[in-house]
Write an enzyme that holds these catalytic residues in place. Structure first.
Site, PDB file in Angstrom:
ATOM      1  N   GLY A 205       0.788  -1.313   0.121  1.00 23.92           N
ATOM      2  CA  GLY A 205       0.066  -0.145  -0.093  1.00 23.92           C
ATOM      3  C   GLY A 205       0.866   1.356   0.002  1.00 23.92           C
ATOM      4  CG  ASN A 206      -0.472   4.733  -1.326  1.00 24.68           C
ATOM      5  OD1 ASN A 206      -1.061   5.640  -0.657  1.00 24.68           O
ATOM      6  ND2 ASN A 206      -0.937   4.155  -2.308  1.00 24.68           N
ATOM      7  NE  ARG A 207       4.809   7.503   4.355  1.00 23.27           N
ATOM      8  CZ  ARG A 207       4.857   8.644   4.847  1.00 23.27           C
ATOM      9  NH1 ARG A 207       4.103   9.098   5.638  1.00 23.27           N
ATOM     10  NH2 ARG A 207       5.566   9.391   4.111  1.00 23.27           N
ATOM     11  CB  SER A 208      -2.442   8.451   0.057  1.00 27.39           C
ATOM     12  OG  SER A 208      -3.851   9.082  -0.135  1.00 27.39           O
TER      13      SER A 208
END
Ligand code: C5P
Length: 396
Positions: A205-208
Site C-alpha cells: 500500500g501507500n501512506r495516503s
C-alpha cells in the site's frame, strides 16, 4: 490563503463555553479576524483574558461601553458572519423574538451577516416545545443551526443536546459563506490509497490518508455539487452528507470509477493508486518457515484509471489528475508534471511533493496546478481544505 473574514463569535452562558475557546482559536489560526461578544453569563464560565488572548481582539460584553463609536451596532455591521457558540436555550429564545437587551442581541439585530448557532443544553431543554419552536423560527429566518449532537452531557447523563465538536462547528460555519458555484454539477472524486493483497492479512500500500480527496469532496458538496466519493482505505471520517463507496484494491477502484464516471461532469483522481499488484494472492498467510531467506513477489501492472478515463471521456467532461512526486528540484518536478499530463490526457494535473514528512497524511499541502498544455494555472499552500477550494476555483 482565502480572504480573512470578520467573524463575530457570540459566547453565551453554558458549560460548553469552554469549547468556544477552541472554535475561536481555530478561526484565528485560519487567518480570520475574530471579535468576541460574550454575555455576562458566558464570563462566569470562561474568563475574558482567555477570550481576548485567543481572539487577539478586545472582548465586548457591555451594551453601555463604546457608546461614542455606537458599538452596539458597529460590531454587527462590520461582521461577515456571526457564530454563536454555545447558544443556550435562553439565547435561542431571545434571538427568535428579536430581543436586544444585551450587546449580543443588538449585534445580531444590527447585522446583515449570516448567523450560525451551535446549541448546547440538556436533552429536556432541547426537546422542550418552546425551544423546538424557537429553533424552527430561527431556521425559517435563515439561521444555520449546527447540531446539537447526541452524547455525553455535562454530568453523567447523555442524550441529545451536547454541543457539536469545535472543528465541526468551524467547518459548518465557514461553509455557510462558501459560494454555491458548483450547484448541480456531478463531481466524482477518488481519495485514499489502494492496497494490493499479498495474502489474507498483508498488502502492498501507500501512506495516503485520503485527507486531500475528502477535503475536495466536502468543499465541492458545500459549493452545491452532487458529489460521489470513492474512498480507498480512508483514514479520515467523511461527513454523512456525502455518498461514499469504499474500495480496497486498484481493480476495485477502476470498476467503481468507470461506472460512476458515466454520470460525472468532473472526475478528480486524488487517490494514490498502486501501479502494480502481486500476480497472485496467496490463499493462506505466507510463512517464513516455507520461504527461507528470500521471498520474491512477482508484480503485474495495474490499469491506468486516469488514462482509461481520458480514452472514454464524455463530451465536456473534465478530468483532473494528481501527481505526488518525491523530486526535490522545482524545475525537475515541473518537468515530471508536464510529461505526466501529456501521458495521462487529463485537463488538469495537481502536482505536489510528497516524502517521509510531506504531503501524505499531513494536514497541510502545497500544490501547483497545470493545465493540459503544461502551463501553471494556480499555486496554493495551506490547509487541505483551503487547497481544495483553490483547486475547485480553477475548475469553476
Ligand atoms: O502515474 P501516477 O501514479 O504518478 O499518476 C497519478 C495520477 O494518476 C493520479 O491522479 C492517480 O489517481 C492516477 N492513477 C490512475 N491509475 C493508476 C495510477 C495512477 O488513475 N494505475
Amino acid at each position: 490563503m482565502p480572504e480573512p473574514l470578520n467573524i463575530v463569535v457570540g459566547v453565551t452562558g453554558g458549560i460548553a463555553a469552554y469549547k468556544a475557546v477552541a472554535v475561536i482559536r481555530s478561526l484565528v489560526l485560519a487567518g480570520h479576524d475574530v471579535h468576541v461578544v460574550a454575555t455576562d453569563a458566558a464570563l462566569r464560565f470562561v474568563g475574558k483574558p482567555t477570550l481576548e488572548a485567543i481572539s487577539r481582539n478586545t472582548v465586548n460584553t457591555d451594551l453601555y461601553e463604546g457608546v461614542a463609536e455606537v458599538r452596539h451596532v458597529a460590531i454587527g455591521q462590520a461582521a461577515d458572519l456571526i457564530l454563536i457558540v454555545p447558544a443556550t436555550a435562553n439565547t435561542i429564545a431571545k434571538l427568535a423574538n428579536g430581543i436586544a437587551d444585551d450587546l449580543l442581541g443588538n449585534t445580531v439585530l444590527a447585522s446583515k451577516a449570516p448567523v450560525v448557532i451551535a446549541p448546547a443544553m440538556h436533552t429536556e431543554m432541547w426537546q422542550n416545545a418552546a425551544t423546538a419552536h424557537n429553533i424552527s423560527v430561527l431556521e425559517g429566518r435563515g439561521v444555520t443551526v449546527i447540531g446539537p449532537a447526541s452524547g455525553q452531557l455535562t454530568g453523567a447523563d447523555s442524550g441529545q443536546g451536547r454541543m457539536s465538536e469545535p472543528e465541526e462547528i468551524v467547518a459548518a460555519a465557514l461553509a455557510v459563506l462558501r459560494p454555491k458555484d458548483l450547484t448541480g454539477r456531478r463531481i466524482l472524486i477518488t481519495a485514499g490509497g489502494t492496497r494490493e493483497a499479498l495474502d489474507p492479512v498483508r498488502f502492498i500500500g501507500n501512506r495516503s490518508s485520503g485527507k486531500q480527496g475528502v477535503a475536495l469532496a466536502c468543499a465541492a458538496a458545500e459549493r452545491g455539487a452532487i458529489v460521489t466519493l470513492i474512498g480507498a482505505n480512508l483514514e479520515v471520517s467523511v461527513s454523512a452528507t456525502i455518498r461514499v463507496e469504499h474500495v480496497v484494491s486498484t481493480l476495485e477502484l477502476a470498476d467503481a470509477v468507470f461506472a460512476a464516471a458515466e454520470e460525472a461532469d468532473v472526475v478528480i483522481m486524488a487517490a494514490a493508486v498502486s501501479d502494480y499488484r502481486p500476480e497472485s494472492v496467496a490463499e493462506s498467510k505466507i510463512k517464513k518457515e516455507t520461504q527461507g531467506e528470500r521471498l520474491t513477489i512477482e508484480l503485474v501492472k495495474n490499469p491506468d484509471i486516469l488514462a482509461g478515463l481520458a480514452d472514454r471521456r464524455r463530451d465536456g467532461q473534465i478530468l483532473v489528475g494528481f501527481a505526488a512526486e518525491t523530486e526535490r528540484d522545482a524545475d525537475a518536478l515541473l518537468a515530471l508534471g508536464r510529461a505526466k499530463i501529456v501521458r495521462k490526457g487529463s485537463d488538469f494535473l495537481v502536482l505536489n511533493r510528497v516524502g517521509w514528512s510531506e504531503g501524505f497524511a499531513t494536514d497541510g499541502n502545497s500544490v501547483i496546478v497545470l493545465d493540459g498544455a503544461g502551463d501553471i494555472v494556480m499555486e496554493a499552500s495551506g490547509s487541505k481544505t483551503s487547497v481544495a477550494d483553490r483547486i475547485l476555483d480553477v475548475l469553476v
